[in-house]
Design a protein around this motif. Structure first.
Motif, PDB file in Angstrom:
ATOM      1  N   GLN A 173       0.828  -1.206   0.000  1.00  0.00           N
ATOM      2  CA  GLN A 173       0.000   0.000   0.000  1.00  0.00           C
ATOM      3  C   GLN A 173       0.860   1.253   0.000  1.00  0.00           C
ATOM      4  O   GLN A 173       0.541   2.228  -0.692  1.00  0.00           O
ATOM      5  CB  GLN A 173      -0.943  -0.006   1.201  1.00  0.00           C
ATOM      6  CG  GLN A 173      -2.170  -0.884   0.993  1.00  0.00           C
ATOM      7  CD  GLN A 173      -3.131  -0.779   2.161  1.00  0.00           C
ATOM      8  OE1 GLN A 173      -2.737  -0.756   3.313  1.00  0.00           O
ATOM      9  NE2 GLN A 173      -4.414  -0.754   1.859  1.00  0.00           N
ATOM     10  N   MET A 174       1.916   1.245   0.766  1.00  0.00           N
ATOM     11  CA  MET A 174       2.821   2.390   0.758  1.00  0.00           C
ATOM     12  C   MET A 174       3.450   2.553  -0.629  1.00  0.00           C
ATOM     13  O   MET A 174       3.656   3.678  -1.099  1.00  0.00           O
ATOM     14  CB  MET A 174       3.912   2.212   1.820  1.00  0.00           C
ATOM     15  CG  MET A 174       3.390   2.215   3.247  1.00  0.00           C
ATOM     16  SD  MET A 174       2.492   3.735   3.661  1.00  0.00           S
ATOM     17  CE  MET A 174       1.990   3.391   5.345  1.00  0.00           C
ATOM     18  N   GLY A 175       3.730   1.437  -1.281  1.00  0.00           N
ATOM     19  CA  GLY A 175       4.282   1.497  -2.633  1.00  0.00           C
ATOM     20  C   GLY A 175       3.312   2.103  -3.633  1.00  0.00           C
ATOM     21  O   GLY A 175       3.693   2.962  -4.445  1.00  0.00           O
ATOM     22  N   VAL A 176       2.046   1.692  -3.584  1.00  0.00           N
ATOM     23  CA  VAL A 176       1.040   2.257  -4.500  1.00  0.00           C
ATOM     24  C   VAL A 176       0.887   3.750  -4.264  1.00  0.00           C
ATOM     25  O   VAL A 176       0.871   4.558  -5.202  1.00  0.00           O
ATOM     26  CB  VAL A 176      -0.319   1.547  -4.322  1.00  0.00           C
ATOM     27  CG1 VAL A 176      -1.401   2.249  -5.141  1.00  0.00           C
ATOM     28  CG2 VAL A 176      -0.224   0.085  -4.759  1.00  0.00           C
ATOM     29  N   GLY A 177       0.773   4.143  -2.977  1.00  0.00           N
ATOM     30  CA  GLY A 177       0.650   5.566  -2.667  1.00  0.00           C
ATOM     31  C   GLY A 177       1.851   6.362  -3.136  1.00  0.00           C
ATOM     32  O   GLY A 177       1.700   7.472  -3.672  1.00  0.00           O
ATOM     33  N   GLY A 178       3.049   5.783  -2.980  1.00  0.00           N
ATOM     34  CA  GLY A 178       4.252   6.479  -3.414  1.00  0.00           C
ATOM     35  C   GLY A 178       4.323   6.667  -4.917  1.00  0.00           C
ATOM     36  O   GLY A 178       4.675   7.752  -5.411  1.00  0.00           O
ATOM     37  N   VAL A 179       3.966   5.619  -5.682  1.00  0.00           N
ATOM     38  CA  VAL A 179       3.983   5.729  -7.148  1.00  0.00           C
ATOM     39  C   VAL A 179       2.970   6.754  -7.618  1.00  0.00           C
ATOM     40  O   VAL A 179       3.279   7.606  -8.476  1.00  0.00           O
ATOM     41  CB  VAL A 179       3.701   4.361  -7.796  1.00  0.00           C
ATOM     42  CG1 VAL A 179       3.483   4.516  -9.301  1.00  0.00           C
ATOM     43  CG2 VAL A 179       4.856   3.398  -7.537  1.00  0.00           C
ATOM     44  N   MET A 180       1.760   6.718  -7.060  1.00  0.00           N
ATOM     45  CA  MET A 180       0.733   7.665  -7.493  1.00  0.00           C
ATOM     46  C   MET A 180       1.100   9.090  -7.094  1.00  0.00           C
ATOM     47  O   MET A 180       0.820  10.049  -7.831  1.00  0.00           O
ATOM     48  CB  MET A 180      -0.632   7.252  -6.928  1.00  0.00           C
ATOM     49  CG  MET A 180      -1.133   5.929  -7.509  1.00  0.00           C
ATOM     50  SD  MET A 180      -2.720   5.371  -6.839  1.00  0.00           S
ATOM     51  CE  MET A 180      -3.846   6.532  -7.604  1.00  0.00           C
ATOM     52  N   ALA A 181       1.753   9.253  -5.935  1.00  0.00           N
ATOM     53  CA  ALA A 181       2.180  10.592  -5.506  1.00  0.00           C
ATOM     54  C   ALA A 181       3.233  11.159  -6.453  1.00  0.00           C
ATOM     55  O   ALA A 181       3.216  12.354  -6.786  1.00  0.00           O
ATOM     56  CB  ALA A 181       2.728  10.537  -4.085  1.00  0.00           C
ATOM     57  N   ALA A 182       4.142  10.290  -6.899  1.00  0.00           N
ATOM     58  CA  ALA A 182       5.262  10.767  -7.712  1.00  0.00           C
ATOM     59  C   ALA A 182       4.937  10.863  -9.193  1.00  0.00           C
ATOM     60  O   ALA A 182       5.472  11.725  -9.899  1.00  0.00           O
ATOM     61  CB  ALA A 182       6.464   9.841  -7.508  1.00  0.00           C
TER      62      ALA A 182
ATOM     63  N   HIS B 160     -10.474  13.743  -2.339  1.00  0.00           N
ATOM     64  CA  HIS B 160      -9.864  14.730  -1.452  1.00  0.00           C
ATOM     65  C   HIS B 160      -8.458  14.336  -0.990  1.00  0.00           C
ATOM     66  O   HIS B 160      -7.570  15.194  -0.907  1.00  0.00           O
ATOM     67  CB  HIS B 160     -10.764  14.965  -0.232  1.00  0.00           C
ATOM     68  CG  HIS B 160     -12.045  15.677  -0.564  1.00  0.00           C
ATOM     69  ND1 HIS B 160     -13.204  15.005  -0.910  1.00  0.00           N
ATOM     70  CD2 HIS B 160     -12.350  16.991  -0.614  1.00  0.00           C
ATOM     71  CE1 HIS B 160     -14.168  15.876  -1.159  1.00  0.00           C
ATOM     72  NE2 HIS B 160     -13.674  17.093  -0.982  1.00  0.00           N
ATOM     73  N   LEU B 161      -8.256  13.049  -0.667  1.00  0.00           N
ATOM     74  CA  LEU B 161      -6.942  12.629  -0.184  1.00  0.00           C
ATOM     75  C   LEU B 161      -6.000  12.242  -1.315  1.00  0.00           C
ATOM     76  O   LEU B 161      -4.788  12.189  -1.113  1.00  0.00           O
ATOM     77  CB  LEU B 161      -7.101  11.432   0.770  1.00  0.00           C
ATOM     78  CG  LEU B 161      -7.870  11.673   2.072  1.00  0.00           C
ATOM     79  CD1 LEU B 161      -7.933  10.385   2.888  1.00  0.00           C
ATOM     80  CD2 LEU B 161      -7.221  12.779   2.890  1.00  0.00           C
ATOM     81  N   LYS B 162      -6.573  11.952  -2.477  1.00  0.00           N
ATOM     82  CA  LYS B 162      -5.793  11.506  -3.645  1.00  0.00           C
ATOM     83  C   LYS B 162      -4.955  10.283  -3.274  1.00  0.00           C
ATOM     84  O   LYS B 162      -5.470   9.348  -2.683  1.00  0.00           O
ATOM     85  CB  LYS B 162      -4.968  12.662  -4.190  1.00  0.00           C
ATOM     86  CG  LYS B 162      -5.814  13.846  -4.667  1.00  0.00           C
ATOM     87  CD  LYS B 162      -4.970  14.955  -5.209  1.00  0.00           C
ATOM     88  CE  LYS B 162      -5.818  16.039  -5.859  1.00  0.00           C
ATOM     89  NZ  LYS B 162      -6.773  16.680  -4.952  1.00  0.00           N
ATOM     90  N   TYR B 163      -3.670  10.288  -3.591  1.00  0.00           N
ATOM     91  CA  TYR B 163      -2.813   9.132  -3.308  1.00  0.00           C
ATOM     92  C   TYR B 163      -2.710   8.843  -1.811  1.00  0.00           C
ATOM     93  O   TYR B 163      -2.366   7.742  -1.382  1.00  0.00           O
ATOM     94  CB  TYR B 163      -1.409   9.367  -3.872  1.00  0.00           C
ATOM     95  CG  TYR B 163      -0.763  10.640  -3.398  1.00  0.00           C
ATOM     96  CD1 TYR B 163      -0.125  10.702  -2.169  1.00  0.00           C
ATOM     97  CD2 TYR B 163      -0.808  11.801  -4.186  1.00  0.00           C
ATOM     98  CE1 TYR B 163       0.460  11.881  -1.717  1.00  0.00           C
ATOM     99  CE2 TYR B 163      -0.235  12.978  -3.739  1.00  0.00           C
ATOM    100  CZ  TYR B 163       0.404  13.016  -2.508  1.00  0.00           C
ATOM    101  OH  TYR B 163       0.980  14.171  -2.065  1.00  0.00           O
ATOM    102  N   GLY B 164      -3.021   9.842  -0.981  1.00  0.00           N
ATOM    103  CA  GLY B 164      -2.949   9.664   0.469  1.00  0.00           C
ATOM    104  C   GLY B 164      -3.912   8.619   0.993  1.00  0.00           C
ATOM    105  O   GLY B 164      -3.749   8.144   2.124  1.00  0.00           O
TER     106      GLY B 164
END
Length: 498
Positions: free
Chosen positions: A363-372, A448-452
């Motif tokens: 999950q942290m990986g998915v959030g990180g990819v979408m954030a970047a 609202h939170l997007k990748y968060g």
């Protein structure tokens, strides 16, 4: 005819074997998982189909087709009406599961399974024939009643029919069937999306009647569990005959005596929902709330509900998004099957902890990819879209090994008979409540939170893995009527129950 796996009477175990009779009974009952999984998968697929959105949710369809810079990738599907279509089933299931407790206790496990099948049949017919959004949502409510009754009764049925040594694996068959239902739904959605004329969504919704019909017919011929026969009828001879048939052994007196003893205690309880509040049942009550709550805040159902929507958010086309959901569904089945083989060998705790760690990392990986890599407009490159798909598939694998099947198994095996039906109803109701809340709020949270959103669910996974490490005792191989021993010996709970 017995398959021939023996269970000794040592260390609290009973005589008996896994018989073809009990295997077939549990396979039929586990079809309740197929109807649940089918509905989870089908709703996510049809809500990504353009003809369906155009007919019932035109505002969402318009936002999805717009290229305007004002519409964020994360907000194209944000619609309270659309989430009401998905989540209305679960609020109906919440109330149905509480009602099912009385039915299951007074009339047995199989009548509740039968009611669930019939209600689901009616909901499937109404959904497939819907001409407006009100018919759609009413159909979802009927589906919710069906799932509420089935989910309350089926895990109990499986845990009571299965021999103690193999109860985990046989109960996990329920979640395996949920995964099979999700995969079947995703495959059907992928096929019906290609039907010309834009009516493929009707086929997807109506085909829910097929597993519901199998469950309904099965409930008519399924034997009642010996536990329920003793609890309701006090017919010891009939219960003994059923137990001998289920266990494939003549010497079942030790298990029968424990069932009779548990039943005598159960009959003194007039208000099980009030009884479960007592201090001696505090660990079971905490687990009845905590396990289904944690199962939902893993975020798995938003992946299951909205996988095609999520894949479209990152830039995949309609067919590619549906096929990606098929891939994740297949991963879930394979890993749930692996859990079924492992759960009675390595235990519940190890699977929950290792699965939790895998879910947290991915999950942290998915959030990180979408954030970047994913902005408000446009999509991910093909390479990064594949990376997200692999990460989500790994996340689904972690869930399939751990919280998916064990979230149903653990509550169904920890309650003593006198509060078992009430405890299972609380478990199912809490699960439905948080499924409803997560499903109802996910699209708004994504906007609202997007990748968060992935960091949000990842935080909960960290909390629940810590909870398991410190507060959940191991329950493998212990007979269901002797489960109170695990609380008396646990470092924390023994201070409360003694």
């Amino acid at each position: 005819m017995a398959v021939g796996i023996s269970i000794t009477n040592e260390a609290g175990h009973y005589n008996g074997r896994i018989t073809s009779f009990v295997v077939l009974s549990c396979m039929m009952a586990a079809m309740g998982g197929v109807i649940f999984g089918y509905d989870i998968g089908i709703s996510g697929g049809v809500t990504s189909m353009e003809p369906f959105l155009k007919r019932f949710f035109h505002d969402v369809y318009t936002k999805m087709k717009e290229d305007s810079a004002e519409v964020s990738n994360y907000c194209k599907f944000d619609s309270e009406l659309l989430t009401s279509f998905t989540s209305s089933l679960y609020i109906a299931g919440l109330f149905a599961s509480l009602l099912a407790s009385s039915v299951t206790r007074a009339y047995g496990r199989t009548p509740s399974i039968l009611i669930g099948g019939v209600a689901f049949l009616a909901g499937a017919a109404l959904g497939g024939a819907a001409i407006n959004v009100y018919m759609l949502i009413l159909g979802r409510v009927l589906l919710g009643i069906g799932v509420g009754f089935a989910n309350q009764a089926v895990p109990l049925y499986l845990s009571e029919m299965a021999p103690a040594k193999y109860r985990g694996g046989m109960n996990v068959s329920f979640q395996l069937c949920v995964g099979i239902g999700v995969l079947i739904a995703n495959l059907i959605n992928y096929g019906t999306e290609k039907i010309r004329g834009g009516w493929g969504w009707r086929v997807s919704l109506a085909l829910a009647a097929v597993p519901a019909l199998v469950l309904t017919m099965g409930a008519i011929v399924l034997p009642e569990t010996p536990n329920s026969l003793i609890q309701r009828c006090n017919d010891h001879e009939r219960a003994k005959a059923t137990l001998q048939r289920v266990r494939g052994a003549n010497d079942v007196q030790a298990e029968l005596d424990d069932l009779i003893s548990a039943s005598e205690i159960s009959k003194t309880i007039k208000h099980p929902f009030k009884k479960i509040l007592q201090r001696r049942y505090r660990p079971q009550l905490v687990m009845a709330f905590a396990v289904p709550f944690f199962q939902q805040v893993t975020g798995i159902n938003v992946i299951a509900f909205y996988a095609p929507v999520l894949f479209r958010t990152i830039g995949l086309g309609e067919s590619a998004a549906l096929m990606s959901a098929v891939v994740t569904g297949a991963v879930g089945i394979v890993t749930t099957f692996a859990s079924m083989l492992l759960v009675d060998k390595v235990g519940r705790r190890r699977l929950l902890i290792s699965g939790g760690i895998l879910m947290l990392v991915t999950q942290m990986g998915v959030g990180g990819v979408m954030a970047a890599k994913l902005g408000n407009q446009g999509g991910l490159s093909k390479v990064w879209a594949i990376v997200v798909l692999l990460l989500i598939s790994s996340y689904v694998a972690g869930f399939g090994l751990s919280w998916g099947p064990l979230g149903w198994l653990i509550p169904s095996e920890i309650f003593p008979l006198e509060i078992r039906s009430a405890g299972q109803s609380i478990t199912v109701a809490v699960g439905f409540l948080f499924t409803f809340l997560v499903g109802q709020t996910f699209l708004a949270m994504l906007c609202h939170l997007k990748y968060g959103i992935f960091f949000f669910f990842g935080g909960w996974v960290a909390i629940m893995t810590t909870f398991v490490y410190f507060l959940l005792p191991e329950t493998k191989n212990l007979p269901i009527e002797k489960m109170d021993l695990v609380w008396r010996e646990h470092w924390f709970w023994k201070k409360i129950v003694v």
